[in-house]
Design a protein around this motif. Structure first.
Motif, PDB file in Angstrom:
ATOM      1  N   GLU A  47       1.338   4.377  -1.799  1.00 32.91           N
ATOM      2  CA  GLU A  47       2.295   5.066  -2.670  1.00 32.91           C
ATOM      3  C   GLU A  47       3.588   4.248  -2.793  1.00 32.91           C
ATOM      4  O   GLU A  47       4.152   4.106  -3.882  1.00 32.91           O
ATOM      5  N   HIS A  67       3.048   1.172  -5.007  1.00 28.77           N
ATOM      6  CA  HIS A  67       3.032   1.602  -6.414  1.00 28.77           C
ATOM      7  C   HIS A  67       4.457   1.875  -6.905  1.00 28.77           C
ATOM      8  O   HIS A  67       4.852   1.428  -7.993  1.00 28.77           O
ATOM      9  N   ARG A  68       5.246   2.571  -6.104  1.00 30.52           N
ATOM     10  CA  ARG A  68       6.630   2.898  -6.462  1.00 30.52           C
ATOM     11  C   ARG A  68       7.457   1.615  -6.635  1.00 30.52           C
ATOM     12  O   ARG A  68       8.250   1.487  -7.566  1.00 30.52           O
ATOM     13  N   GLU A  80       6.452  -0.167  -9.905  1.00 31.00           N
ATOM     14  CA  GLU A  80       7.038   0.572 -11.031  1.00 31.00           C
ATOM     15  C   GLU A  80       8.525   0.256 -11.178  1.00 31.00           C
ATOM     16  O   GLU A  80       9.025   0.084 -12.288  1.00 31.00           O
ATOM     17  N   GLU A 120       5.200  -6.735  -5.302  1.00 28.21           N
ATOM     18  CA  GLU A 120       3.951  -6.176  -4.769  1.00 28.21           C
ATOM     19  C   GLU A 120       3.521  -6.900  -3.492  1.00 28.21           C
ATOM     20  O   GLU A 120       3.156  -6.270  -2.504  1.00 28.21           O
TER      21      GLU A 120
END
Length: 138
Positions: free
Chosen positions: A19, A22-23, A26, A50
């Motif tokens: 999570e 992913h955050r 983004e 990443e």
């Protein structure tokens, strides 16, 4: 739209690695769009973020009570990435540069990408937190 307590250039990292990765990606994508980065720079920033955050979870975030944050800043045409966490101490500048990452397990590929596209500008351990600064040139 309701206004929330939101820092547009930072995000919190929690014990949930996928999570948080992913955050973080983004955030890199929103930051890139907001500051009008060129497409190649957008891609590099997203991949560097990443890889850095994934490495954090793969190698240093195994303890209970893990927390951290990621912040991005546009400064004089370069992008500054600051990653903070209370995981195991790790200065990536201490890792030897190799020509080939570990092909068996893929180890070293993320750090090699970060080094290829950015400068690891600083690391320090402060009050139980790793503080890593990475700079992507314009």
């Amino acid at each position: 739209m309701e206004r929330r307590n939101f820092k547009p250039n930072s995000c919190r990292l929690t014990a949930n690695g996928p999570e948080s990765v992913h955050r973080a990606v983004e955030l890199a994508q929103r930051f890139s769009a907001h500051y009008g980065l060129a497409p190649s720079q957008r891609a590099k920033l997203s991949i560097v973020v990443e890889e850095a955050v994934t490495n954090l979870y793969d190698h240093g975030a195994g303890q209970a009570g893990f927390e951290g944050w990621l912040a991005l800043d546009d400064s004089a045409g370069s992008v500054q990435v600051v990653l903070a966490d209370n995981g195991q101490p790790f200065d990536p500048r201490d890792m030897p540069e190799t020509d080939m990452p570990n092909a068996e397990r893929g180890g070293g590929a993320g750090l090699a990408l970060i080094r290829a596209w950015a400068e690891i500008a600083g690391y320090r351990r402060d009050n139980g937190f790793n503080l890593l600064e990475i700079v992507l040139p314009a």
